[in-house]
Write a protein that holds these residues in place. Structure first.
Motif, PDB file in Angstrom:
ATOM      1  N   LEU A 228       0.831  -1.204   0.000  1.00 42.00           N
ATOM      2  CA  LEU A 228       0.000   0.000   0.000  1.00 42.00           C
ATOM      3  C   LEU A 228       0.863   1.250   0.000  1.00 42.00           C
ATOM      4  N   THR A 229       1.958   1.243   0.779  1.00 46.10           N
ATOM      5  CA  THR A 229       2.840   2.416   0.791  1.00 46.10           C
ATOM      6  C   THR A 229       3.562   2.588  -0.548  1.00 46.10           C
ATOM      7  N   ARG A 230       3.793   1.483  -1.263  1.00 49.75           N
ATOM      8  CA  ARG A 230       4.499   1.566  -2.543  1.00 49.75           C
ATOM      9  C   ARG A 230       3.612   2.072  -3.670  1.00 49.75           C
ATOM     10  N   THR A 231       2.347   2.276  -3.410  1.00 43.86           N
ATOM     11  CA  THR A 231       1.501   2.890  -4.434  1.00 43.86           C
ATOM     12  C   THR A 231       1.865   4.357  -4.639  1.00 43.86           C
ATOM     13  N   VAL A 232       2.577   4.942  -3.677  1.00 42.40           N
ATOM     14  CA  VAL A 232       3.090   6.307  -3.827  1.00 42.40           C
ATOM     15  C   VAL A 232       4.560   6.205  -4.237  1.00 42.40           C
ATOM     16  N   VAL A 233       4.886   6.595  -5.466  1.00 39.66           N
ATOM     17  CA  VAL A 233       6.241   6.476  -6.006  1.00 39.66           C
ATOM     18  C   VAL A 233       6.948   7.814  -5.829  1.00 39.66           C
ATOM     19  N   ARG A 234       8.082   7.791  -5.133  1.00 38.99           N
ATOM     20  CA  ARG A 234       8.835   9.010  -4.825  1.00 38.99           C
ATOM     21  C   ARG A 234      10.182   9.017  -5.533  1.00 38.99           C
ATOM     22  N   ALA A 235      10.759  10.198  -5.636  1.00 40.00           N
ATOM     23  CA  ALA A 235      12.054  10.359  -6.305  1.00 40.00           C
ATOM     24  C   ALA A 235      13.159   9.763  -5.443  1.00 40.00           C
ATOM     25  N   PRO A 236      13.945   8.827  -5.974  1.00 41.48           N
ATOM     26  CA  PRO A 236      15.031   8.235  -5.188  1.00 41.48           C
ATOM     27  C   PRO A 236      16.251   9.133  -5.062  1.00 41.48           C
ATOM     28  N   MET A 237      16.358  10.153  -5.921  1.00 43.04           N
ATOM     29  CA  MET A 237      17.492  11.070  -5.839  1.00 43.04           C
ATOM     30  C   MET A 237      17.072  12.404  -6.431  1.00 43.04           C
ATOM     31  N   ALA A 238      17.854  13.432  -6.146  1.00 42.15           N
ATOM     32  CA  ALA A 238      17.582  14.754  -6.691  1.00 42.15           C
ATOM     33  C   ALA A 238      18.081  14.828  -8.127  1.00 42.15           C
ATOM     34  N   GLY A 239      17.351  15.552  -8.958  1.00 48.78           N
ATOM     35  CA  GLY A 239      17.746  15.685 -10.350  1.00 48.78           C
ATOM     36  C   GLY A 239      16.627  16.274 -11.181  1.00 48.78           C
ATOM     37  N   ARG A 240      16.714  16.033 -12.477  1.00 51.66           N
ATOM     38  CA  ARG A 240      15.749  16.578 -13.415  1.00 51.66           C
ATOM     39  C   ARG A 240      14.954  15.439 -14.050  1.00 51.66           C
ATOM     40  N   VAL A 241      13.654  15.639 -14.131  1.00 54.11           N
ATOM     41  CA  VAL A 241      12.753  14.606 -14.627  1.00 54.11           C
ATOM     42  C   VAL A 241      12.823  14.551 -16.146  1.00 54.11           C
ATOM     43  N   SER A 242      12.911  13.334 -16.666  1.00 57.78           N
ATOM     44  CA  SER A 242      12.918  13.121 -18.111  1.00 57.78           C
ATOM     45  C   SER A 242      11.941  12.005 -18.464  1.00 57.78           C
ATOM     46  N   GLN A 243      11.376  12.069 -19.662  1.00 62.97           N
ATOM     47  CA  GLN A 243      10.416  11.076 -20.171  1.00 62.97           C
ATOM     48  C   GLN A 243       9.139  11.042 -19.314  1.00 62.97           C
ATOM     49  N   ALA A 244       8.761  12.202 -18.811  1.00 67.13           N
ATOM     50  CA  ALA A 244       7.549  12.261 -17.995  1.00 67.13           C
ATOM     51  C   ALA A 244       6.280  12.134 -18.828  1.00 67.13           C
ATOM     52  N   ASP A 245       6.410  12.181 -20.151  1.00 68.29           N
ATOM     53  CA  ASP A 245       5.212  12.044 -20.988  1.00 68.29           C
ATOM     54  C   ASP A 245       4.619  10.641 -20.909  1.00 68.29           C
ATOM     55  N   ARG A 246       5.366   9.681 -20.334  1.00 70.96           N
ATOM     56  CA  ARG A 246       4.818   8.337 -20.167  1.00 70.96           C
ATOM     57  C   ARG A 246       3.800   8.271 -19.040  1.00 70.96           C
ATOM     58  N   LEU A 247       3.809   9.270 -18.181  1.00 72.33           N
ATOM     59  CA  LEU A 247       2.906   9.263 -17.031  1.00 72.33           C
ATOM     60  C   LEU A 247       1.576   9.872 -17.434  1.00 72.33           C
ATOM     61  N   GLN A 248       0.612   9.027 -17.654  1.00 73.26           N
ATOM     62  CA  GLN A 248      -0.732   9.460 -18.008  1.00 73.26           C
ATOM     63  C   GLN A 248      -1.724   8.850 -17.030  1.00 73.26           C
ATOM     64  N   ILE A 249      -2.598   9.684 -16.484  1.00 78.84           N
ATOM     65  CA  ILE A 249      -3.589   9.198 -15.515  1.00 78.84           C
ATOM     66  C   ILE A 249      -4.477   8.152 -16.177  1.00 78.84           C
ATOM     67  N   GLY A 250      -4.643   7.036 -15.495  1.00 79.58           N
ATOM     68  CA  GLY A 250      -5.459   5.941 -16.024  1.00 79.58           C
ATOM     69  C   GLY A 250      -4.664   4.894 -16.766  1.00 79.58           C
ATOM     70  N   GLN A 251      -3.391   5.190 -17.052  1.00 76.90           N
ATOM     71  CA  GLN A 251      -2.562   4.212 -17.763  1.00 76.90           C
ATOM     72  C   GLN A 251      -2.208   3.050 -16.840  1.00 76.90           C
ATOM     73  N   GLU A 252      -2.305   1.845 -17.348  1.00 74.46           N
ATOM     74  CA  GLU A 252      -1.955   0.652 -16.586  1.00 74.46           C
ATOM     75  C   GLU A 252      -0.447   0.447 -16.665  1.00 74.46           C
ATOM     76  N   ILE A 253       0.195   0.350 -15.518  1.00 73.69           N
ATOM     77  CA  ILE A 253       1.629   0.134 -15.487  1.00 73.69           C
ATOM     78  C   ILE A 253       1.920  -1.234 -14.893  1.00 73.69           C
TER      79      ILE A 253
END
Length: 364
Positions: A228-253
Motif C-alpha cells: 500500500l505504501t508503494r503505491t506512492v512512487v517518490r524520487a530516489p534522488m535529486a535531479g531533473r525529470v525526463s520522459q515524464a510524458d509516459r505518465l498518463q492518468i489511467g494508464q496501466e503500469i
C-alpha cells in the motif's frame, strides 16, 4: 629649291635617331616580378615543411578521440506494484528533490489486501483462544478415560471372581476384559490429543512468544501494508525529470517496468572511447581537455578518472566470436572516464558529443 641656304641644307641632312631604334638598342632590364615569384615558390615548401614539423611536435605526448560523450548519473524509476496511475505530481524537465512524489498508483486493491490481512490476524487469535480452552488441552478427556479404566477394571475383577466360581458366562467375562482394553485406548488417545494441543500453542525460536499462525498473519499484514505504501512512487534522488510524458492518468503500469527517468545533472563526466593503441602511456590522473560539439569555443579542463577494465565489445550483449576462419582484426576501443574539473559556462546535457585530448606527458 636650288636656291636654298647651304647651312640649312647641311643641318637638315643630319640623320635623326628613331625612339623605337633607341629602345631596341638599350640593354634589357631585369624584371623584379620574376624574382619575387621565384622567392615565393621557394618559401612555400619551406613553410609547409616547417608547419608539418611543428604540428608533429605539438602532437607528441597527447592522445585524443572524438568518440566521447557527456554522461550523467540517471535512475530509471518504476513502480514496485502494478495498477493504474491515479495521479501525476511532476512534469517534463522539472527539478525534484529526494522524496518528492512522482506519481501514485490506485491503492484500492492494496487497501483490500490490508483488510484481509487484519481479518487473518483476528482469525488466528480466535483459534489460539479456542485451542487454549479446549478439553484436549485441559486434560478433562484424559481424566474421564482414567475413571473409565478404574470402573472397567473393577468390573473385570468381579467377573473374574464369578468366573472362577462358575457363576458367570464366558461372554460376560470377555466383555469385561474388552471394556478394560477399550478404556485404556481412550486414555491413550486423550493424552495424544493433549500433547497435540500443547504443540499447537507452542512458539518457535524464530518468533518467540508469538503463535506461528498469528505470526504468519502479521507477516501477511506487513506485506499488504508495504504494498500500500508503494503505491506512492517518490524520487530516489535529486535531479531533473525526463520522459515524464509516459505518465498518463489511467494508464496501466506493470511492476518493475521503468516509466520515468531522473537525471542527476549536478555531476557530469565524459566517457571517452580510446583506441587500445592509445593506452600505452595513459595513466589515471593525467590532465585532459574537453571540447563540446554543441558549444564551439568552450574548453573544459578535466583529468583521467579511471580506465575501463575491458573493451566495449567485451561488455556488449553479443560479444564478438573471433574463433572463426574469416577473422579480421579490428582495433578495439576502451572506455576511459574523464572527470570534469571546472564548471561549464553552458549547461551540460547527457549524451552531448565531445572531443577529448589527454596529455600523457602530464602537462596541460
Amino acid at each position: 629649291m636650288a636656291d636654298r641656304d647651304p647651312a640649312i641644307v647641311k643641318a637638315d641632312s643630319t640623320p635623326v635617331a628613331s625612339p623605337v631604334a633607341e629602345e631596341l638598342a638599350a640593354p634589357p632590364a631585369k624584371a623584379p616580378g620574376k624574382l619575387r615569384r621565384v622567392a615565393v615558390m621557394g618559401l612555400v615548401p619551406l613553410l609547409i615543411i616547417g608547419g608539418a614539423v611543428t604540428y608533429w611536435y605539438t602532437l607528441q605526448g597527447k592522445v585524443s578521440t572524438d568518440n566521447a560523450y557527456v554522461q550523467q548519473d540517471k535512475v530509471s524509476v518504476s513502480a514496485e506494484v502494478g495498477g493504474k496511475i491515479a495521479s501525476v505530481g511532476v512534469r517534463e524537465d522539472q527539478n525534484v528533490k529526494v522524496g518528492d512524489v512522482l506519481f501514485t498508483v490506485d491503492p484500492s486493491t492494496y487497501q483490500i489486501q490490508l483488510a484481509q490481512a487484519d481479518a487473518a490476524i483476528a482469525t488466528a487469535q480466535a483459534s489460539a483462544t479456542a485451542l487454549a480452552n479446549s478439553s484436549d488441552l485441559s486434560g478433562a478427556d484424559a481424566s474421564a478415560a482414567r475413571e473409565d479404566i478404574g470402573f472397567a477394571q473393577a468390573n473385570l475383577a468381579r467377573q473374574q471372581a464369578l468366573w472362577n466360581r462358575g457363576f458367570t458366562t464366558k461372554a460376560a467375562y470377555e466383555a469385561a476384559q474388552h471394556q478394560v482394553a477399550q478404556a485404556r485406548e481412550q486414555l491413550r488417545l486423550a493424552e495424544a490429543r493433549q500433547v497435540e494441543a500443547r504443540a499447537k500453542l507452542a512458539t518457535g525460536s524464530q518468533v518467540p512468544g508469538v503463535l506461528p499462525a498469528i505470526a504468519a498473519a502479521q507477516a501477511q499484514r506487513r506485506a499488504a501494508e508495504l504494498a500500500l505504501t508503494r503505491t506512492v512512487v517518490r524520487a530516489p534522488m535529486a535531479g531533473r525529470v525526463s520522459q515524464a510524458d509516459r505518465l498518463q492518468i489511467g494508464q496501466e503500469i506493470v511492476s518493475g517496468l521503468p516509466v520515468v527517468t531522473i537525471v542527476k545533472n549536478t555531476v557530469s563526466y565524459v566517457e571517452a572511447n580510446f583506441k587500445e593503441t592509445d593506452l600505452a602511456d595513459m595513466r589515471v590522473g593525467q590532465p585532459a581537455t574537453i571540447e563540446l560539439d554543441a558549444y564551439p569555443g568552450v574548453k573544459l579542463k578535466g583529468h583521467v578518472s579511471s580506465i575501463g577494465a575491458g573493451t566495449g565489445s567485451e561488455f556488449s550483449v553479443l560479444p564478438a566470436q573471433n574463433a572463426t576462419g574469416n577473422w579480421v582484426k579490428v582495433t578495439q576501443r576502451v572506455p576511459v572516464r574523464i572527470a570534469i574539473d571546472e564548471a561549464s559556462p553552458r549547461p551540460l546535457l547527457a549524451g552531448l558529443s565531445s572531443h577529448v585530448t589527454v596529455d600523457t606527458d602530464g602537462k596541460r
